[in-house]
Scaffold this motif. Sequence first.
Motif, PDB file in Angstrom:
ATOM      1  N   CYS A   7      24.394   8.390 -24.304  1.00 43.18           N
ATOM      2  CA  CYS A   7      25.699   8.338 -24.953  1.00 43.18           C
ATOM      3  C   CYS A   7      25.961   9.620 -25.751  1.00 43.18           C
ATOM      4  CB  CYS A   7      25.770   7.131 -25.887  1.00 43.18           C
ATOM      5  SG  CYS A   7      27.351   6.995 -26.751  1.00 43.18           S
ATOM      6  N   ILE A   8      27.172  10.179 -25.569  1.00 36.83           N
ATOM      7  CA  ILE A   8      27.561  11.370 -26.330  1.00 36.83           C
ATOM      8  C   ILE A   8      28.803  11.099 -27.182  1.00 36.83           C
ATOM      9  CG2 ILE A   8      26.465  12.995 -24.729  1.00 36.83           C
ATOM     10  CD1 ILE A   8      29.318  13.537 -23.597  1.00 36.83           C
ATOM     11  N   ASN A   9      29.052   9.813 -27.442  1.00 38.51           N
ATOM     12  CA  ASN A   9      30.159   9.367 -28.296  1.00 38.51           C
ATOM     13  C   ASN A   9      31.541   9.756 -27.778  1.00 38.51           C
ATOM     14  OD1 ASN A   9      28.518   7.979 -30.180  1.00 38.51           O
ATOM     15  ND2 ASN A   9      27.942   9.954 -31.060  1.00 38.51           N
ATOM     16  N   ILE A  10      31.663   9.841 -26.470  1.00 39.20           N
ATOM     17  CA  ILE A  10      32.970   9.960 -25.814  1.00 39.20           C
ATOM     18  C   ILE A  10      33.068   8.703 -24.960  1.00 39.20           C
ATOM     19  CG2 ILE A  10      34.428  11.255 -24.212  1.00 39.20           C
ATOM     20  CD1 ILE A  10      32.874  13.769 -25.050  1.00 39.20           C
ATOM     21  N   CYS A  11      33.468   7.632 -25.582  1.00 39.20           N
ATOM     22  CA  CYS A  11      33.405   6.303 -24.970  1.00 39.20           C
ATOM     23  C   CYS A  11      34.762   5.910 -24.413  1.00 39.20           C
ATOM     24  CB  CYS A  11      32.912   5.283 -26.000  1.00 39.20           C
ATOM     25  SG  CYS A  11      31.326   5.755 -26.732  1.00 39.20           S
ATOM     26  N   ARG A  12      34.997   6.333 -23.183  1.00 38.50           N
ATOM     27  CA  ARG A  12      36.259   6.070 -22.494  1.00 38.50           C
ATOM     28  C   ARG A  12      35.926   5.720 -21.051  1.00 38.50           C
ATOM     29  NH1 ARG A  12      38.544  10.748 -24.543  1.00 38.50           N
ATOM     30  NH2 ARG A  12      37.658  11.788 -22.747  1.00 38.50           N
ATOM     31  N   MET A  13      36.312   4.534 -20.631  1.00 39.69           N
ATOM     32  CA  MET A  13      36.028   4.114 -19.263  1.00 39.69           C
ATOM     33  C   MET A  13      37.116   4.633 -18.320  1.00 39.69           C
ATOM     34  SD  MET A  13      33.178   2.717 -19.755  1.00 39.69           S
ATOM     35  CE  MET A  13      32.789   2.103 -18.129  1.00 39.69           C
ATOM     36  N   SER A  14      36.693   5.216 -17.229  1.00 39.95           N
ATOM     37  CA  SER A  14      37.618   5.724 -16.215  1.00 39.95           C
ATOM     38  C   SER A  14      38.028   4.583 -15.294  1.00 39.95           C
ATOM     39  CB  SER A  14      36.948   6.828 -15.399  1.00 39.95           C
ATOM     40  OG  SER A  14      37.713   7.118 -14.247  1.00 39.95           O
ATOM     41  N   ALA A  15      39.330   4.384 -15.148  1.00 41.53           N
ATOM     42  CA  ALA A  15      39.821   3.355 -14.232  1.00 41.53           C
ATOM     43  C   ALA A  15      39.501   3.730 -12.785  1.00 41.53           C
ATOM     44  CB  ALA A  15      41.324   3.176 -14.413  1.00 41.53           C
ATOM     45  N   ALA A  16      39.437   5.008 -12.503  1.00 41.85           N
ATOM     46  CA  ALA A  16      39.189   5.468 -11.137  1.00 41.85           C
ATOM     47  C   ALA A  16      37.745   5.261 -10.695  1.00 41.85           C
ATOM     48  CB  ALA A  16      39.556   6.945 -11.011  1.00 41.85           C
ATOM     49  N   THR A  17      36.805   5.461 -11.608  1.00 39.33           N
ATOM     50  CA  THR A  17      35.390   5.381 -11.230  1.00 39.33           C
ATOM     51  C   THR A  17      34.679   4.157 -11.779  1.00 39.33           C
ATOM     52  OG1 THR A  17      34.596   6.623 -13.152  1.00 39.33           O
ATOM     53  CG2 THR A  17      35.209   7.900 -11.164  1.00 39.33           C
ATOM     54  N   GLY A  18      35.208   3.575 -12.848  1.00 35.97           N
ATOM     55  CA  GLY A  18      34.513   2.472 -13.503  1.00 35.97           C
ATOM     56  C   GLY A  18      33.362   2.937 -14.366  1.00 35.97           C
ATOM     57  N   LEU A  19      33.309   4.241 -14.622  1.00 38.14           N
ATOM     58  CA  LEU A  19      32.221   4.829 -15.411  1.00 38.14           C
ATOM     59  C   LEU A  19      32.748   5.388 -16.719  1.00 38.14           C
ATOM     60  CD1 LEU A  19      30.508   6.873 -12.553  1.00 38.14           C
ATOM     61  CD2 LEU A  19      29.818   4.617 -13.423  1.00 38.14           C
ATOM     62  N   CYS A  20      31.883   5.451 -17.707  1.00 43.43           N
ATOM     63  CA  CYS A  20      32.238   6.090 -18.969  1.00 43.43           C
ATOM     64  C   CYS A  20      32.437   7.584 -18.715  1.00 43.43           C
ATOM     65  CB  CYS A  20      31.128   5.864 -19.992  1.00 43.43           C
ATOM     66  SG  CYS A  20      31.402   6.753 -21.542  1.00 43.43           S
ATOM     67  N   GLU A  21      33.501   8.134 -19.246  1.00 43.19           N
ATOM     68  CA  GLU A  21      33.789   9.556 -19.050  1.00 43.19           C
ATOM     69  C   GLU A  21      32.838  10.448 -19.854  1.00 43.19           C
ATOM     70  OE1 GLU A  21      37.960  10.114 -19.816  1.00 43.19           O
ATOM     71  OE2 GLU A  21      38.532   8.815 -18.143  1.00 43.19           O
ATOM     72  N   GLY A  22      32.153   9.895 -20.840  1.00 47.78           N
ATOM     73  CA  GLY A  22      31.211  10.673 -21.642  1.00 47.78           C
ATOM     74  C   GLY A  22      29.806  10.676 -21.073  1.00 47.78           C
ATOM     75  N   CYS A  23      29.273   9.480 -20.778  1.00 46.91           N
ATOM     76  CA  CYS A  23      27.864   9.384 -20.375  1.00 46.91           C
ATOM     77  C   CYS A  23      27.667   9.048 -18.903  1.00 46.91           C
ATOM     78  CB  CYS A  23      27.121   8.366 -21.245  1.00 46.91           C
ATOM     79  SG  CYS A  23      27.619   6.648 -20.994  1.00 46.91           S
ATOM     80  N   PHE A  24      28.748   8.784 -18.178  1.00 44.07           N
ATOM     81  CA  PHE A  24      28.689   8.500 -16.739  1.00 44.07           C
ATOM     82  C   PHE A  24      27.925   7.224 -16.398  1.00 44.07           C
ATOM     83  CE2 PHE A  24      29.922  12.884 -16.859  1.00 44.07           C
ATOM     84  CZ  PHE A  24      30.782  13.030 -15.787  1.00 44.07           C
ATOM     85  N   ARG A  25      27.878   6.258 -17.339  1.00 44.68           N
ATOM     86  CA  ARG A  25      27.256   4.974 -17.050  1.00 44.68           C
ATOM     87  C   ARG A  25      28.338   3.920 -16.825  1.00 44.68           C
ATOM     88  NH1 ARG A  25      23.558   3.590 -21.985  1.00 44.68           N
ATOM     89  NH2 ARG A  25      25.275   4.632 -23.060  1.00 44.68           N
ATOM     90  N   SER A  26      27.972   2.883 -16.085  1.00 43.36           N
ATOM     91  CA  SER A  26      28.874   1.747 -15.895  1.00 43.36           C
ATOM     92  C   SER A  26      28.816   0.857 -17.130  1.00 43.36           C
ATOM     93  CB  SER A  26      28.452   0.943 -14.660  1.00 43.36           C
ATOM     94  OG  SER A  26      27.213   0.294 -14.913  1.00 43.36           O
ATOM     95  N   LEU A  27      29.775  -0.053 -17.251  1.00 44.89           N
ATOM     96  CA  LEU A  27      29.754  -0.992 -18.373  1.00 44.89           C
ATOM     97  C   LEU A  27      28.463  -1.803 -18.373  1.00 44.89           C
ATOM     98  CD1 LEU A  27      33.395  -2.371 -18.605  1.00 44.89           C
ATOM     99  CD2 LEU A  27      32.164  -1.036 -20.318  1.00 44.89           C
ATOM    100  N   ASP A  28      28.023  -2.216 -17.206  1.00 45.74           N
ATOM    101  CA  ASP A  28      26.790  -2.988 -17.103  1.00 45.74           C
ATOM    102  C   ASP A  28      25.589  -2.167 -17.585  1.00 45.74           C
ATOM    103  OD1 ASP A  28      25.366  -5.413 -16.182  1.00 45.74           O
ATOM    104  OD2 ASP A  28      24.475  -4.017 -14.744  1.00 45.74           O
ATOM    105  N   GLU A  29      25.518  -0.900 -17.164  1.00 43.34           N
ATOM    106  CA  GLU A  29      24.411  -0.043 -17.595  1.00 43.34           C
ATOM    107  C   GLU A  29      24.432   0.158 -19.105  1.00 43.34           C
ATOM    108  OE1 GLU A  29      23.944   2.635 -13.533  1.00 43.34           O
ATOM    109  OE2 GLU A  29      25.367   3.268 -15.076  1.00 43.34           O
ATOM    110  N   ILE A  30      25.620   0.296 -19.673  1.00 45.68           N
ATOM    111  CA  ILE A  30      25.755   0.480 -21.125  1.00 45.68           C
ATOM    112  C   ILE A  30      25.341  -0.798 -21.851  1.00 45.68           C
ATOM    113  CG2 ILE A  30      27.404   0.817 -23.009  1.00 45.68           C
ATOM    114  CD1 ILE A  30      29.013   2.603 -20.957  1.00 45.68           C
TER     115      ILE A  30
END
Length: 69
Positions: A7-30
């Motif tokens: 986590c780099i404290n840029i917590c925004r989920m991308s609607a296109a990818t389903g991944l966090c735009e900061g850490c590139f993890r899915s909600l499940d992974e987070i």
Amino acid sequence: MSIASPCINICRMSAATGLCEGCFRSLDEIARWSRHDDAEKLRILERVAQRRADPGAAAAPTLASTEGA
């Protein structure tokens, strides 16, 4: 060994990818990060590195791609 969260404290989920735009993890992974053992955390970090290297290849996870995971 304790594996730090990517986590780099840029917590925004991308609607296109389903991944966090900061850490590139899915909600499940987070959500499950703190419950995973170090081996699983390392596997997640490998996927994160692949997603960072080729963000265009990251697609929204589907039910089929998460079954058996």
